[in-house]
Design a protein around this motif. Sequence first.
Motif, PDB file in Angstrom:
ATOM      1  N   TRP A 198      41.451  27.915  39.241  1.00 40.23           N
ATOM      2  CA  TRP A 198      41.032  27.790  40.642  1.00 40.23           C
ATOM      3  C   TRP A 198      42.023  28.496  41.569  1.00 40.23           C
ATOM      4  CZ3 TRP A 198      36.279  26.395  42.229  1.00 40.23           C
ATOM      5  CH2 TRP A 198      35.462  25.705  41.310  1.00 40.23           C
ATOM      6  N   GLY A 199      42.541  29.627  41.099  1.00 42.22           N
ATOM      7  CA  GLY A 199      43.542  30.381  41.852  1.00 42.22           C
ATOM      8  C   GLY A 199      42.956  31.058  43.082  1.00 42.22           C
ATOM      9  N   GLU A 200      41.662  31.207  43.120  1.00 42.90           N
ATOM     10  CA  GLU A 200      40.977  31.748  44.298  1.00 42.90           C
ATOM     11  C   GLU A 200      39.555  31.199  44.268  1.00 42.90           C
ATOM     12  OE1 GLU A 200      41.902  33.386  46.957  1.00 42.90           O
ATOM     13  OE2 GLU A 200      39.844  33.543  47.672  1.00 42.90           O
ATOM     14  N   HIS A 201      39.046  30.821  45.452  1.00 43.61           N
ATOM     15  CA  HIS A 201      37.691  30.250  45.529  1.00 43.61           C
ATOM     16  C   HIS A 201      37.313  30.030  46.985  1.00 43.61           C
ATOM     17  CE1 HIS A 201      39.199  26.222  46.580  1.00 43.61           C
ATOM     18  NE2 HIS A 201      40.199  26.487  45.757  1.00 43.61           N
ATOM     19  N   ASP A 202      36.090  29.573  47.180  1.00 44.79           N
ATOM     20  CA  ASP A 202      35.595  29.384  48.546  1.00 44.79           C
ATOM     21  C   ASP A 202      35.231  27.934  48.829  1.00 44.79           C
ATOM     22  OD1 ASP A 202      33.411  29.150  46.895  1.00 44.79           O
ATOM     23  OD2 ASP A 202      32.170  30.622  47.953  1.00 44.79           O
ATOM     24  N   MET A 203      35.866  26.995  48.098  1.00 41.87           N
ATOM     25  CA  MET A 203      35.537  25.580  48.310  1.00 41.87           C
ATOM     26  C   MET A 203      36.425  24.921  49.365  1.00 41.87           C
ATOM     27  SD  MET A 203      34.166  24.031  44.787  1.00 41.87           S
ATOM     28  CE  MET A 203      35.724  23.455  44.091  1.00 41.87           C
ATOM     29  N   ALA A 204      37.500  25.582  49.772  1.00 44.06           N
ATOM     30  CA  ALA A 204      38.420  24.979  50.744  1.00 44.06           C
ATOM     31  C   ALA A 204      38.949  26.067  51.658  1.00 44.06           C
ATOM     32  CB  ALA A 204      39.569  24.287  50.007  1.00 44.06           C
ATOM     33  N   GLU A 205      39.512  25.642  52.787  1.00 49.65           N
ATOM     34  CA  GLU A 205      39.990  26.606  53.785  1.00 49.65           C
ATOM     35  C   GLU A 205      41.257  27.323  53.349  1.00 49.65           C
ATOM     36  OE1 GLU A 205      40.806  24.166  57.152  1.00 49.65           O
ATOM     37  OE2 GLU A 205      38.773  23.327  57.166  1.00 49.65           O
ATOM     38  N   ASN A 206      42.051  26.612  52.544  1.00 50.16           N
ATOM     39  CA  ASN A 206      43.331  27.196  52.174  1.00 50.16           C
ATOM     40  C   ASN A 206      43.670  26.786  50.746  1.00 50.16           C
ATOM     41  OD1 ASN A 206      45.654  28.698  52.509  1.00 50.16           O
ATOM     42  ND2 ASN A 206      46.737  27.182  53.777  1.00 50.16           N
ATOM     43  N   ILE A 207      44.532  27.556  50.105  1.00 45.77           N
ATOM     44  CA  ILE A 207      44.976  27.238  48.743  1.00 45.77           C
ATOM     45  C   ILE A 207      46.500  27.237  48.730  1.00 45.77           C
ATOM     46  CG2 ILE A 207      44.904  27.920  46.319  1.00 45.77           C
ATOM     47  CD1 ILE A 207      42.266  29.367  46.896  1.00 45.77           C
ATOM     48  N   VAL A 208      47.062  26.122  48.259  1.00 43.99           N
ATOM     49  CA  VAL A 208      48.520  25.978  48.224  1.00 43.99           C
ATOM     50  C   VAL A 208      48.993  26.354  46.819  1.00 43.99           C
ATOM     51  CG1 VAL A 208      50.452  24.396  48.581  1.00 43.99           C
ATOM     52  CG2 VAL A 208      48.324  24.100  49.897  1.00 43.99           C
ATOM     53  N   HIS A 209      49.460  27.574  46.673  1.00 45.63           N
ATOM     54  CA  HIS A 209      49.963  28.015  45.373  1.00 45.63           C
ATOM     55  C   HIS A 209      51.392  27.534  45.187  1.00 45.63           C
ATOM     56  CE1 HIS A 209      46.474  30.607  45.028  1.00 45.63           C
ATOM     57  NE2 HIS A 209      46.798  31.271  46.125  1.00 45.63           N
ATOM     58  N   LEU A 210      51.644  26.858  44.082  1.00 49.01           N
ATOM     59  CA  LEU A 210      53.027  26.546  43.712  1.00 49.01           C
ATOM     60  C   LEU A 210      53.419  27.541  42.631  1.00 49.01           C
ATOM     61  CD1 LEU A 210      53.223  22.665  43.797  1.00 49.01           C
ATOM     62  CD2 LEU A 210      53.999  24.322  45.467  1.00 49.01           C
ATOM     63  N   VAL A 211      54.506  28.270  42.872  1.00 51.48           N
ATOM     64  CA  VAL A 211      54.804  29.471  42.097  1.00 51.48           C
ATOM     65  C   VAL A 211      56.213  29.408  41.520  1.00 51.48           C
ATOM     66  CG1 VAL A 211      54.914  31.990  42.185  1.00 51.48           C
ATOM     67  CG2 VAL A 211      53.355  30.756  43.718  1.00 51.48           C
ATOM     68  N   LEU A 212      56.327  29.682  40.221  1.00 56.30           N
ATOM     69  CA  LEU A 212      57.648  29.824  39.600  1.00 56.30           C
ATOM     70  C   LEU A 212      58.108  31.270  39.732  1.00 56.30           C
ATOM     71  CD1 LEU A 212      57.451  27.818  36.242  1.00 56.30           C
ATOM     72  CD2 LEU A 212      58.368  27.084  38.453  1.00 56.30           C
ATOM     73  N   ALA A 213      59.336  31.440  40.232  1.00 58.79           N
ATOM     74  CA  ALA A 213      59.881  32.797  40.390  1.00 58.79           C
ATOM     75  C   ALA A 213      61.401  32.749  40.300  1.00 58.79           C
ATOM     76  CB  ALA A 213      59.439  33.381  41.732  1.00 58.79           C
ATOM     77  N   ARG A 214      61.977  33.922  40.138  1.00 60.96           N
ATOM     78  CA  ARG A 214      63.440  34.029  40.060  1.00 60.96           C
ATOM     79  C   ARG A 214      63.995  34.588  41.353  1.00 60.96           C
ATOM     80  NH1 ARG A 214      65.289  33.591  35.137  1.00 60.96           N
ATOM     81  NH2 ARG A 214      63.721  33.834  33.505  1.00 60.96           N
ATOM     82  N   VAL A 215      64.992  33.884  41.893  1.00 59.25           N
ATOM     83  CA  VAL A 215      65.700  34.434  43.040  1.00 59.25           C
ATOM     84  C   VAL A 215      66.634  35.518  42.505  1.00 59.25           C
ATOM     85  CG1 VAL A 215      67.282  33.891  44.943  1.00 59.25           C
ATOM     86  CG2 VAL A 215      65.538  32.229  44.237  1.00 59.25           C
ATOM     87  N   ALA A 216      66.765  36.597  43.268  1.00 59.78           N
ATOM     88  CA  ALA A 216      67.649  37.696  42.843  1.00 59.78           C
ATOM     89  C   ALA A 216      69.029  37.136  42.498  1.00 59.78           C
ATOM     90  CB  ALA A 216      67.760  38.728  43.974  1.00 59.78           C
ATOM     91  N   GLY A 217      69.541  37.530  41.341  1.00 60.22           N
ATOM     92  CA  GLY A 217      70.873  37.076  40.938  1.00 60.22           C
ATOM     93  C   GLY A 217      70.888  35.752  40.207  1.00 60.22           C
ATOM     94  N   ALA A 218      69.725  35.141  40.000  1.00 58.16           N
ATOM     95  CA  ALA A 218      69.668  33.850  39.299  1.00 58.16           C
ATOM     96  C   ALA A 218      70.009  34.052  37.826  1.00 58.16           C
ATOM     97  CB  ALA A 218      68.272  33.244  39.433  1.00 58.16           C
TER      98      ALA A 218
END
Lengths: 596, 596
Positions: A198-218
């Motif tokens: 459900w990463g993209e769809h038209d059932m709601a006004e907004n989608i709150v993505h929680l994302v794993l990522a690396r900060v530079a230098g981590a």
Amino acid sequence: MTYRAPVQDALFVMQELAGLGQMYQWEGCEDATPETAQAVLEECARLNEEVIAPLNWTGDVQPSSFEAGQVRATPGFQDAFRQYTAGGWQGLHHPSAYGGQGLPKLIHAACTEFVNAANTSFALCPLLTDGAIEALLTAGSEAQKACYIPPMIEGRWTGTMNLTEPQAGSDLSLVRTRAEPQPDGSYKLFGTKIFITWGEHDMAENIVHLVLARVAGAPEGVKGISLFICPKFLVQADGSLGARNDVQCVSIEHKMGIKASPTAVLQFGDGGGAVGYLVGEENRGLEYMFVMMNAARFGVGVQGIAVADRAYQRAVRYAHDRVQSRPVDGSMSKAAPIIHHPDVRRMLMTMRALSEGCRAMALVAAGAHDAAHAHPDAEVRRDSQAFYEFMVPLIKGYSTEMSLEVTSLGVQVHGGMGFIEETGAAQHYRDAKILTIYEGTTAIQANDLVGRKTVRDGGAQAKALAAQVAATEAELLAREDAQARAVAHRLAAAREDFLAVVDFMVAQSRSQPNAVYAGSVPYLMLAGNLVAGWQMARALLAAQAAASRGEGTNFLTAKVLTACFYADHVLPRTRGWREAIVGGAEALLAMPLEAF
Amino acid sequence: MTYRAPVQDALFVMQELAGLGQMYQWEGCEDATPETAQAVLEECARLNEEVIAPLNWTGDVQPSSFEAGQVRATPGFQDAFRQYTAGGWQGLHHPSAYGGQGLPKLIHAACTEFVNAANTSFALCPLLTDGAIEALLTAGSEAQKACYIPPMIEGRWTGTMNLTEPQAGSDLSLVRTRAEPQPDGSYKLFGTKIFITWGEHDMAENIVHLVLARVAGAPEGVKGISLFICPKFLVQADGSLGARNDVQCVSIEHKMGIKASPTAVLQFGDGGGAVGYLVGEENRGLEYMFVMMNAARFGVGVQGIAVADRAYQRAVRYAHDRVQSRPVDGSMSKAAPIIHHPDVRRMLMTMRALSEGCRAMALVAAGAHDAAHAHPDAEVRRDSQAFYEFMVPLIKGYSTEMSLEVTSLGVQVHGGMGFIEETGAAQHYRDAKILTIYEGTTAIQANDLVGRKTVRDGGAQAKALAAQVAATEAELLAREDAQARAVAHRLAAAREDFLAVVDFMVAQSRSQPNAVYAGSVPYLMLAGNLVAGWQMARALLAAQAAASRGEGTNFLTAKVLTACFYADHVLPRTRGWREAIVGGAEALLAMPLEAF
């Protein structure tokens, strides 16, 4: 009606096995009376039976579709989602401070089964949103919680989990999405995430993505991963929606099942960087995500139970209706409904026993989760937490593996009609196959069970569990009843197999790690089988007791017989796994890689 | 190359276990030398690897299509079928008198595996044509054989089996299609047949439908069913095609798998009656059809082996390529190809052991079939026939059930990618599910195993089989080798489980028919498991002997290890089935129908 929510069975398990009767006495659980639970389950059943279940097949033939960055949900899903969230179901077990109902996990777990049985693809959207809410509750700032959680509970927004990348699936240490700190304290995210439900769809006004990522230098590996909120639309100070964020859906997958659930490839930062907000502290992202993942793993286990029960119900209907061949015992001179044939009954009973056993296992674990948080006695809280944590890989691993068997039997009961898509049985078979994979494959669950849950404490929790099983055996034997006694003997044999394997795991984990992990999935299957069979044995005791109080019903008769069937037909599988684990790794480890 | 035909393994089994080395000495089998077999298998491999296998995925995404009574096969199938039949593959084991090659079933069985692994949907067309040829060879008049068989062997025409009707699937006594005798000796057929594989298509000039129907006034039930030839185009005296017959394809099914194989609904006689010609005598149709069905059951078992091996090969490739996580034994400091992980190896070894075990079982049975027809010693012929007949339900039932497990593991090895259709693993999972259903469900095979093959002779053939297994155990023990000894012990345990169940079946079949038939499928699984494990044990002996002659290869090492793995991981499943069968029927039979 294509689906009947198993309200009676859920309430029976909740009250007789999972401690619902005591829960309302605990602080914070005052609303969780048996009466409330019943009312909630009945209302939940109605919505799912009438509104959401009929859309299950629609979703298979009219999957979510992708065009130019937009995903359109299956026709009818938007309206169903509005009814679902308007009914308060998204907030059922979330804190009332953010608009939730604050009910315990035990009630929520039962309701989750119903919506997943009604429509697994649909149910994934609230399941992922639940996960996002849990992660924010765990690690979000007060401002983040206040901003993001209420709209998700209201159903105006939904949530996602963005973990997987093409090179990083089971192994999250390989995550490459990067986060660049900005002067205003936010970050800019760059990278590609795949398999985003459900990463993209038209059932709601907004989608709150929680994302794993690396900060530079981590740091390299899992200790350098941070968690970010990255909303589809940026949120303004007053909570209204602002600019479109730089995260785009570039495609959705063409899948074997759960076709209505859009599985998105999301591209972050192609237009200069997607705005992200750090959740908690840098480099602790995986730890936070695990909170969310544990809840989601429990949830996926419940999906297995749900799909299995739906497949069972469909097969029972067909077996009552389809007339073919005379019974082998000569009791009828004409062709009979196939439910009269012993093998059809064996298949149906197998489906039923596995579903009921896993339902009991999951609800008992949910009750333990609630006790771990709210029970007045600290020792009970601690023991309940340890029990719950042992259960999570079993619920995820065993319930989903059993759903493959059950949905396969579901097709088989239908004969040739089962292979025709319009019959509906095949959809469950196709849908179920993802359950043993996502939120950690069965092997990942088994690693958790062996490493963190069994070996780390030297088998203590595993043995505590076995002692509880032995106590149930003693109760069964004390009943002086033939059925109870037979179940006690089967349970004892399975428990001994379990203990032999636990001893092997604990003794060999350092000296023979490959042999131990070669047995990890069979161990998970053995343990799950034992626990589900144990809960069925407890259910037999409770049902016999209720019957002796004069509550004689088909339900109680069936519960006793289903428990006996589980003991006779399913529990004895433990011996095969034990043999395979203890001393069965040599050949597979000796095989040269090039000889495969 | 997406598929490599297992030529080496097939030849090893044929020579070392199935008697290929002796066969050319038998009258009528002179051509079946080991050299010929090798040349045939290699040529068969080439065609299937290069031409037919690449069309497998094409068939899934561009299934056969229906429009206005016409069925168009998947693009590329027509040409592949021309190459297949031009190569003589359709006639491989049919009599040279009708244009065939006259080779034994043993060679044909191996070739059948290759084409089914390459493309199950495609392979169904020759498989059904084989069935039609066998039925005509059994019961057709000389004129019918001469008219219909040569064009089918040449591939100008194809054949079908028309059994199922909407109300008559497993239960053929309910067949209603009727045949009205005409003054010229022909009949007119009226009725609807469903699930007709390759019942209509554009790959050949004509289709020879073999149809079960009732002649007016025939007895009720299975003893009133006759067999008819009903060609799509009537055949003129000179063999050329005449008028279009009154049989129409009204639709094809929308199926979960084998989508390229058109599954037709055929309407006979809507335009005044379809012309049919009686095969053999009136009312003996089912008997003739069983000849064809037994061959087809063997063929479907081979399909299970084929799909399983294809799934295995795909999973091995992925496991070598996909890099994810460090090995648990700390042997590598970086993420490794997943084939290094013990659970992935366990899955691959399970897939491999099941496929190889079932291949050995099927080829050994095929060798017995040949011996039953051509061996000079009458006693050997009789014993071989009894052995073969005992094997057919095991090959059909066990090999197809194991294909469900193997194709499921195949998806699992791929993780999330396995659920994406383009990966290809999902297709095998979907395709395999029909194999446990068509040509008699697993339950129908199990009924045959219990009733006709075990109880009827008081367990004599079952016990003769167990004695052969015991002889292999003695050979293993005599080897004084640790691996051989371990396999002997596992085999003995499984054999004892088998014998306990046989005793139960024989003793209880009259007094407790429902209990016996409730255990029929577990018995089939137990027996199939034992026989496949036994053949793997024989293969271990042969491989060790070959290695001791200095033929040291990866192949022999892998064969020994795969046999050990089968014994350690797969054979011990027998205990669970035994427990379920003996004394496990009570609860399932006691369950009130309305309580399901």
